[in-house]
Motif scaffolding. Structure first.
Motif, PDB file in Angstrom:
ATOM      1  N   SER A  71       0.821  -1.206   0.000  1.00  0.00           N
ATOM      2  CA  SER A  71       0.000   0.000   0.000  1.00  0.00           C
ATOM      3  C   SER A  71       0.859   1.262   0.000  1.00  0.00           C
ATOM      4  N   ASP A 150      -6.073  -2.297  -3.013  1.00  0.00           N
ATOM      5  CA  ASP A 150      -5.564  -1.106  -2.339  1.00  0.00           C
ATOM      6  C   ASP A 150      -5.168  -0.033  -3.353  1.00  0.00           C
ATOM      7  N   SER A 154      -6.521   3.524  -2.924  1.00  0.00           N
ATOM      8  CA  SER A 154      -5.522   4.569  -2.675  1.00  0.00           C
ATOM      9  C   SER A 154      -5.565   5.644  -3.746  1.00  0.00           C
ATOM     10  N   THR A 185      -2.188   5.086   5.710  1.00  0.00           N
ATOM     11  CA  THR A 185      -1.672   3.715   5.674  1.00  0.00           C
ATOM     12  C   THR A 185      -1.458   3.185   7.087  1.00  0.00           C
TER      13      THR A 185
END
Length: 321
Positions: A71, A150, A154, A185
């Motif tokens: 991530s 992710d 993100s 995160t």
């Protein structure tokens, strides 16, 4: 000598004030951007534990750590530079990207709702292809899938954050986006780690000879399934109101800047009217106004998501029959 030292101290004080002001700008921008991205963060937190559930307890935290590493690489290596390049060379593209991202959030949430009510038994957690894999291969597959998911979430977080800081200087934008990326995160995967280990913590506490500690541990174990289900519901609701809100703001921008699309003000203006009416309630106007706008945004998200679901799913099915 004294005057020279005094001048130097004045310069240092001036630099310190500028630095403090810049830090205030960064923290304010990061806080605003992080708050706006909260819906996606909640969904990210709700989705990720599922990738670590089902493995032996000794592999749960290493899996979460691998996903967290992926991530941070997604955000810092790919998305942060991309967002800054977009801000410098194509700021006009921010609103179309926001419209696409908001529509995607609304679509994903609407699809989850429809699947919960109308689709049963079509999606199994462990299919035959999973059972044929070794635990190491399955772990790699799950981590890879989680990192891909992710990347999408993100990207939405960074796009929302960029929208909130686009009026700031380049360096404030960079620092704010970096702060948001790292902080989110840490928060998301810290909470995920606690969630996936909650049953193990509960089992450990349940072995305590102290009755109160034992009861608390047993409660943690029993709370695990409803907590995961509750997170999914909250994540879906957050995606709807955040996605709908993003769509509303993007459409307002297009209505302001493109004369041919001025009619869009009529489509989205009712949300502001509802918000202002709710804000007029004495004592609780602020909270009620926020709630009213969130509900109105969720309705917009549900409509937008329903249209996209219909286009992507219903039409192909009719053609197939």
């Amino acid at each position: 000598m004294a005057s020279g030292l005094a001048a130097l101290l004045d310069d240092i004080a001036g630099i310190a004030k500028i630095a403090a002001s810049s830090l205030d700008d960064v923290s304010a921008a990061a806080g605003k951007a992080g708050a706006k991205a909260a819906g996606v963060v909640i969904d990210d937190t709700a989705v990720t534990p599922g990738y670590a559930v089902g493995f032996t307890p000794d592999r749960e935290l290493p899996i979460v750590a691998k996903i967290a590493k992926g991530s941070i690489i997604n955000k810092l290596v790919f998305l942060l530079p991309g967002a800054l390049l977009l801000s410098v060379f194509a700021p006009w593209a921010i609103y179309p990207i926001l419209l696409i991202g908001g529509s995607y959030l609304a679509f994903e949430a609407t699809e989850k709702i429809l699947e919960a009510f109308f689709v049963h038994g079509e999606h199994e957690v462990d299919g035959p292809q999973d059972l044929a894999l070794s635990s190491e291969e399955l772990e790699k597959q799950k981590v890879s899938g989680a990192i891909r998911t992710d990347l999408i979430l993100s990207a939405e977080i960074m796009a929302i954050a960029l929208f909130e800081v686009q009026e700031q200087s380049f360096w404030v934008q960079a620092a704010a986006l970096l702060t948001v990326a790292v902080a989110i995160t840490i928060v998301v995967y810290g909470v995920v780690a606690l969630i996936v280990k909650m049953d193990d913590i509960g089992l450990h506490l349940a072995k305590s000879p102290r009755q109160g500690t034992k009861a608390f541990g047993e409660g943690l174990v029993r709370a695990m399934p409803p907590l995961l289900a509750g997170l999914s519901v909250v994540g879906t609701a957050a995606m709807l109101w955040v996605g709908g809100g993003i769509v509303i703001h993007a459409l307002e921008h297009f209505a302001d800047t493109i004369p041919a699309l001025h009619f869009l003000h009529l489509l989205v203006g009712w949300t502001e009217a509802i918000k202002h009416a709710a804000e007029g309630v004495a004592g609780i106007g602020g909270a009620l106004g926020w709630l009213a706008f969130a509900v109105a945004s969720a309705v917009v998200g549900l409509v937008v998501g329903g249209i996209i679901v219909g286009v992507l799913h219903l039409i192909p099915r009719k053609q197939a029959h």
